[in-house]
Write an enzyme that holds these catalytic residues in place. Structure first.
Site, PDB file in Angstrom:
ATOM      1  N   ASP A  21      39.013  44.428  28.059  1.00  0.00           N
ATOM      2  CA  ASP A  21      39.484  43.107  27.654  1.00  0.00           C
ATOM      3  C   ASP A  21      40.979  42.990  27.945  1.00  0.00           C
ATOM      4  O   ASP A  21      41.700  43.991  27.929  1.00  0.00           O
ATOM      5  CB  ASP A  21      39.233  42.881  26.160  1.00  0.00           C
ATOM      6  CG  ASP A  21      39.536  41.438  25.759  1.00  0.00           C
ATOM      7  OD1 ASP A  21      39.025  40.513  26.403  1.00  0.00           O
ATOM      8  OD2 ASP A  21      40.316  41.229  24.805  1.00  0.00           O
ATOM      9  N   GLU A  23      44.650  40.607  27.235  1.00  0.00           N
ATOM     10  CA  GLU A  23      45.381  39.498  26.624  1.00  0.00           C
ATOM     11  C   GLU A  23      46.410  39.053  27.666  1.00  0.00           C
ATOM     12  O   GLU A  23      46.879  39.869  28.469  1.00  0.00           O
ATOM     13  CB  GLU A  23      46.058  39.915  25.324  1.00  0.00           C
ATOM     14  CG  GLU A  23      45.113  40.481  24.263  1.00  0.00           C
ATOM     15  CD  GLU A  23      43.969  39.549  23.871  1.00  0.00           C
ATOM     16  OE1 GLU A  23      44.126  38.318  23.990  1.00  0.00           O
ATOM     17  OE2 GLU A  23      42.907  40.064  23.472  1.00  0.00           O
ATOM     18  N   HIS A  70      47.145  35.797  20.112  1.00  0.00           N
ATOM     19  CA  HIS A  70      46.963  37.263  20.057  1.00  0.00           C
ATOM     20  C   HIS A  70      48.051  37.994  19.273  1.00  0.00           C
ATOM     21  O   HIS A  70      47.911  39.176  18.978  1.00  0.00           O
ATOM     22  CB  HIS A  70      46.816  37.854  21.456  1.00  0.00           C
ATOM     23  CG  HIS A  70      47.854  37.429  22.453  1.00  0.00           C
ATOM     24  ND1 HIS A  70      49.200  37.489  22.207  1.00  0.00           N
ATOM     25  CD2 HIS A  70      47.725  36.929  23.713  1.00  0.00           C
ATOM     26  CE1 HIS A  70      49.862  37.066  23.279  1.00  0.00           C
ATOM     27  NE2 HIS A  70      48.991  36.701  24.198  1.00  0.00           N
ATOM     28  N   HIS A 163      40.960  39.120  18.964  1.00  0.00           N
ATOM     29  CA  HIS A 163      41.992  38.612  19.877  1.00  0.00           C
ATOM     30  C   HIS A 163      43.104  39.617  20.159  1.00  0.00           C
ATOM     31  O   HIS A 163      44.116  39.249  20.755  1.00  0.00           O
ATOM     32  CB  HIS A 163      42.574  37.268  19.415  1.00  0.00           C
ATOM     33  CG  HIS A 163      41.514  36.230  19.224  1.00  0.00           C
ATOM     34  ND1 HIS A 163      40.675  35.859  20.245  1.00  0.00           N
ATOM     35  CD2 HIS A 163      41.120  35.526  18.139  1.00  0.00           C
ATOM     36  CE1 HIS A 163      39.821  34.964  19.784  1.00  0.00           C
ATOM     37  NE2 HIS A 163      40.068  34.756  18.512  1.00  0.00           N
ATOM     38  N   ASP A 168      38.697  43.628  20.428  1.00  0.00           N
ATOM     39  CA  ASP A 168      37.685  42.838  21.123  1.00  0.00           C
ATOM     40  C   ASP A 168      36.747  43.731  21.938  1.00  0.00           C
ATOM     41  O   ASP A 168      35.547  43.460  22.027  1.00  0.00           O
ATOM     42  CB  ASP A 168      38.338  41.786  22.035  1.00  0.00           C
ATOM     43  CG  ASP A 168      38.892  40.603  21.231  1.00  0.00           C
ATOM     44  OD1 ASP A 168      38.805  40.632  19.984  1.00  0.00           O
ATOM     45  OD2 ASP A 168      39.404  39.653  21.845  1.00  0.00           O
TER      46      ASP A 168
END
Ligand SMILES: [Zn+2]
Length: 230
Positions: A21, A23, A70, A163, A168
């Site tokens: 994942d 951000e 985030h 987030h 996540d």
């Protein structure tokens, strides 16, 4: 694993894979938005055996509205590795494994593609990948929303700390395994979907201009569609 072209999007359930994942500083990698955190979990035989996570100094300001999502601030990333170093670590970690992530086909893979092209002479991640949002469309047709936290809550997985990339990843690894269990219910007949009235094949959820609808899994040979009633 870098290559000339992005890997294929698979809708499969794997025993061994890497969940990842990102951000970012915004929604659009083609408009200069950048990655600020990348995390990944290595899964072997359905069990998490290793993890990778790093903040990244994006060398640009992270705006308030994105920090609100985030919680990653300019101050948190100022001493973090820059893009090339961080991505090199990530690419070493993923090796040739199949990647798994939520909404990665239209979001994360584009970010990885852009950043890798810039850092590694136009090369892009060539690992095949599974998008759990697309899988969820097939496995969870009864749900109206399938973002990661909604799916996690549905399966009784805590969305606490969502987030941030590593949280996540942990959530999505469990969701992916739960989606596999849902698919098994189709095979054993506990869960059913409509059959195509024209060819008898299974109907699947598809996404069109006006929202979701049932489309025949025999597409493009069979183009039968039905409205959804929830
Ligand atoms: Zn059909």
């Amino acid at each position: 694993m870098l290559g000339k072209e992005l890997g294929k999007n698979l809708n499969t359930f794997e025993n061994d894979y890497v969940v990842f994942d990102l951000e970012t500083t915004g929604m659009n990698p083609y408009d200069g938005d950048r990655i600020v955190e990348v995390s990944a979990l290595r899964v072997v035989n359905h069990k998490v055996i290793d993890e990778f996570s790093t903040l990244i100094n994006p060398e640009q300001h992270i705006t308030e509205d994105v920090v609100a999502v985030h919680g990653i601030t300019d101050d948190m990333v100022k001493d973090a590795p820059k893009m090339k170093e961080a991505l090199t670590g990530f690419l070493d970690f993923i090796g040739e494994d199949i990647l798994v992530g939520h909404n990665i086909k239209s979001f994360d893979m584009n970010f990885l593609k852009m950043e890798c092209m810039l850092q590694f002479d136009g090369k892009v991640p060539a690992n095949d990948y599974v998008d759990t949002l697309i899988l969820a469309r097939h496995c969870m047709p009864e749900m109206a929303h399938r973002n990661l936290t909604v799916l996690a809550e549905h399966f009784g997985i805590s969305p606490e700390g969502a987030h941030r990339a590593l949280v996540d990843c942990r959530m999505n690894q469990k969701v992916y395994e739960c989606l596999k269990a849902e698919t098994d219910k189709f095979e054993s007949g506990i869960k059913t979907v409509p059959q195509c009235t024209k060819c008898g094949k299974r109907m699947v959820i598809r996404n069109g201009k006006f929202g979701e609808f049932w489309g025949c899994s025999g597409y493009p040979e069979c183009r039968n569609t039905m409205n959804i009633s929830r």
